[in-house]
Scaffold this active site. Sequence first.
Site, mmCIF file in Angstrom:
data_model
loop_
_atom_site.group_PDB
_atom_site.id
_atom_site.type_symbol
_atom_site.label_atom_id
_atom_site.label_comp_id
_atom_site.label_asym_id
_atom_site.label_seq_id
_atom_site.Cartn_x
_atom_site.Cartn_y
_atom_site.Cartn_z
ATOM 1 N N LYS A 167 0.834 -1.209 0.000
ATOM 2 C CA LYS A 167 0.000 0.000 0.000
ATOM 3 C C LYS A 167 0.871 1.262 0.000
ATOM 4 O O LYS A 167 0.600 2.221 -0.730
ATOM 5 C CB LYS A 167 -0.900 0.005 1.248
ATOM 6 N N GLU A 255 -9.743 -4.407 1.692
ATOM 7 C CA GLU A 255 -9.371 -5.810 1.507
ATOM 8 C C GLU A 255 -9.810 -6.530 2.767
ATOM 9 O O GLU A 255 -9.196 -6.374 3.818
ATOM 10 C CB GLU A 255 -7.854 -5.932 1.333
ATOM 11 N N CYS A 289 -6.122 -14.392 4.693
ATOM 12 C CA CYS A 289 -7.424 -14.045 4.097
ATOM 13 C C CYS A 289 -7.828 -15.036 3.018
ATOM 14 O O CYS A 289 -9.007 -15.234 2.768
ATOM 15 C CB CYS A 289 -7.388 -12.626 3.547
ATOM 16 N N GLU A 462 -6.807 -4.820 -5.413
ATOM 17 C CA GLU A 462 -5.401 -4.521 -5.177
ATOM 18 C C GLU A 462 -4.592 -5.069 -6.344
ATOM 19 O O GLU A 462 -5.049 -5.929 -7.098
ATOM 20 C CB GLU A 462 -4.925 -5.162 -3.874
HETATM 21 P P1 NDP Z 1 -9.062 -5.734 12.067
HETATM 22 O O1 NDP Z 1 -10.189 -5.390 11.184
HETATM 23 O O2 NDP Z 1 -9.321 -6.006 13.491
HETATM 24 O O3 NDP Z 1 -7.950 -4.590 12.040
HETATM 25 C C1 NDP Z 1 -7.340 -4.132 10.855
HETATM 26 C C2 NDP Z 1 -6.717 -2.777 11.097
HETATM 27 O O4 NDP Z 1 -7.758 -1.807 11.258
HETATM 28 C C3 NDP Z 1 -5.899 -2.701 12.365
HETATM 29 O O5 NDP Z 1 -4.824 -1.822 12.181
HETATM 30 C C4 NDP Z 1 -6.900 -2.144 13.364
HETATM 31 O O6 NDP Z 1 -6.280 -1.559 14.478
HETATM 32 C C5 NDP Z 1 -7.627 -1.134 12.506
HETATM 33 N N1 NDP Z 1 -8.974 -0.776 12.904
HETATM 34 C C6 NDP Z 1 -9.836 -1.435 13.712
HETATM 35 N N2 NDP Z 1 -11.023 -0.777 13.780
HETATM 36 C C7 NDP Z 1 -10.905 0.325 12.982
HETATM 37 C C8 NDP Z 1 -11.781 1.394 12.619
HETATM 38 N N3 NDP Z 1 -13.031 1.473 13.081
HETATM 39 N N4 NDP Z 1 -11.326 2.341 11.766
HETATM 40 C C9 NDP Z 1 -10.075 2.279 11.258
HETATM 41 N N5 NDP Z 1 -9.190 1.297 11.576
HETATM 42 C C10 NDP Z 1 -9.607 0.322 12.418
HETATM 43 O O7 NDP Z 1 -8.356 -6.967 11.336
HETATM 44 P P2 NDP Z 1 -7.170 -7.862 11.858
HETATM 45 O O8 NDP Z 1 -5.964 -7.016 12.097
HETATM 46 O O9 NDP Z 1 -7.693 -8.697 12.961
HETATM 47 O O10 NDP Z 1 -6.880 -8.756 10.563
HETATM 48 C C11 NDP Z 1 -7.621 -9.902 10.280
HETATM 49 C C12 NDP Z 1 -8.656 -9.650 9.201
HETATM 50 O O11 NDP Z 1 -8.028 -9.078 8.048
HETATM 51 C C13 NDP Z 1 -9.304 -10.933 8.713
HETATM 52 O O12 NDP Z 1 -10.699 -10.773 8.588
HETATM 53 C C14 NDP Z 1 -8.681 -11.151 7.339
HETATM 54 O O13 NDP Z 1 -9.461 -11.917 6.476
HETATM 55 C C15 NDP Z 1 -8.445 -9.763 6.868
HETATM 56 N N6 NDP Z 1 -7.379 -9.733 5.877
HETATM 57 C C16 NDP Z 1 -7.713 -9.539 4.552
HETATM 58 C C17 NDP Z 1 -6.729 -9.569 3.564
HETATM 59 C C18 NDP Z 1 -7.085 -9.325 2.126
HETATM 60 O O14 NDP Z 1 -6.190 -9.049 1.320
HETATM 61 N N7 NDP Z 1 -8.337 -9.418 1.745
HETATM 62 C C19 NDP Z 1 -5.323 -9.819 3.904
HETATM 63 C C20 NDP Z 1 -5.100 -9.977 5.315
HETATM 64 C C21 NDP Z 1 -6.102 -9.946 6.258
HETATM 65 P P3 NDP Z 1 -5.753 -2.486 15.688
HETATM 66 O O15 NDP Z 1 -5.486 -3.877 15.195
HETATM 67 O O16 NDP Z 1 -4.525 -1.822 16.092
HETATM 68 O O17 NDP Z 1 -6.849 -2.498 16.692
#
Ligand code: NDP
Length: 488
Positions: A167, A255, A289, A462
């Site tokens: 990104k 994503e 994912c 992406e």
């Molecule tokens: P989360 O959705 O919990 O968090 C992702 C990021 O968003 C983190 O940095 C988190 O902060 C932040 N965040 C949380 N809430 C908000 C909000 N309201 N506004 C803005 N930012 C926010 O995901 P995970 O980190 O648990 O990752 C797992 C998920 O990601 C799975 O569902 C997986 O499928 C998906 N994923 C998808 C991919 C794709 O390419 N499609 C690749 C990899 C993962 P913090 O964690 O610091 O609380």
Amino acid sequence: MADAQGSLMQLKNYINNDWQAPAITLDTQVCHASEGRPLFYQMASDAAQIENAIATAHIAHAVGEWAALSSAERAVAMDAIADAIGKRLEAIAKADAICTGVLLKTTSQVAQICVLAFRAAANLLRNPPVRQPFAGPHGDVIVERLPLGPAAIIAPWNAPSGITCHKLASALAAGCPVIVKPSEWAPQSGQLIAEAVVEAGLPAGVFQLAHGNGATGAALVADSRIAAVSFTGGLQAGRAVAAACARDIKPAQLELGGNNPIVVLEDADIDAAAEGIINGITTLNGQWCRALGRLLVHESVAESLLSAVTARLEEIRLGHALDEASTMGPVVHKGHFELVQQAIAHYEALGGHCLRPTALPELEGYFIAPTLITGLAAEQASEEIFGPVATVHTFSDDAEAIDQANGTPFGLAAYVFGEEQHAWKVARGIRAGNIKINAVSMLNLNPMAPRPAWGLSGLGDEGVVETFEFFRGTRIIGVAGTMEPVHG
Ligand code: NDP
């Protein structure tokens, strides 16, 4: 925070050309995923730090020094960042392995992707996509592609370095000032990447790092000075990001998750399919994912397939992420461990039977043996678990296989095993962004191919070109003509 050597390194933001500690120390701790011992308290930026970062990015965009550079000049900077990241590969890989539990050999491959992301951006800038002018009423009508403005990049914890770099490289290449917010569960590699970007010496305010949790991400996304958001994470946070972006009508690249099927047809090579299933359930310890979520198998080969898979599950060495002998590691943290266990218990309560012959290690980390669950109807298993767990369902013909494959609101990845022409035919019936035939791996089918997502799996493909273009808007300029009067 534990650094690559296991010693302590202070978590720092990089805001307004200055390294500074995040103002808030949270009461939650990141623990060593393989050992369960606490490593450091999570930290978050406060409102003043977030304001400083957004104002700095806003000014950097208004000054326009970065956007005004030629593509060739930005390409040189991309290469400099790639070189600087290259010096930190070992530390990045080790940090991610410690925090996320993903095997060091895998995080090392992902770290290589960081370098490749910046090299790919440099190549793209040296051969930028060109839009031919249209013929206008008075000469050419020019199509320009311009940086949208300050970009927020929100990364998850499962493959934090690779996702961040893809990104970040795309947004910088497009000419946008960028603020990166790493996941609070794996913030260290984000900081190492930030050090590399700072070392490369971009103009003031073009790159910033703000540590924090969901609230930090939400505050960045909600600010109207942020012009574009690229987010990878779960559905719940993805929806919150989409809603916040909707208020400003600003582009969001989302994503999200998946509940990806592997379809095994009656003419599949059973050994190849069993190997694919193991890759699908163990890659990134099931926290991927594009991981296997649902195994859909033709009823005539279900028994032989499950026995081939069982033999391979018995051979898995579930162990410490830094141990070279391990073939799979733990899940990321205690909370996630409990969520995955609850999902398994939920399926058992519905009548599912667990197949999990892999031995657990004698370690304090968050280990879950890869688990296949039989005995459930396909429609009982539509949610993403994001762990080493998959449900197993049988089908009797292609139409039923396609129905089952399409039986969730997601549409990220799918895999089909079978005689090649047959597998192509079934693949063409599946609604998913990325369908692989006869293998499961993290490798893209082609590094330049887009990575699309359908349905609840996301929005805005992406890809090397796609993400670069996401951060740019179009401007059309030409000399206008007047309307000829219409005579009746
Ligand atoms: P989360 O959705 O919990 O968090 C992702 C990021 O968003 C983190 O940095 C988190 O902060 C932040 N965040 C949380 N809430 C908000 C909000 N309201 N506004 C803005 N930012 C926010 O995901 P995970 O980190 O648990 O990752 C797992 C998920 O990601 C799975 O569902 C997986 O499928 C998906 N994923 C998808 C991919 C794709 O390419 N499609 C690749 C990899 C993962 P913090 O964690 O610091 O609380």
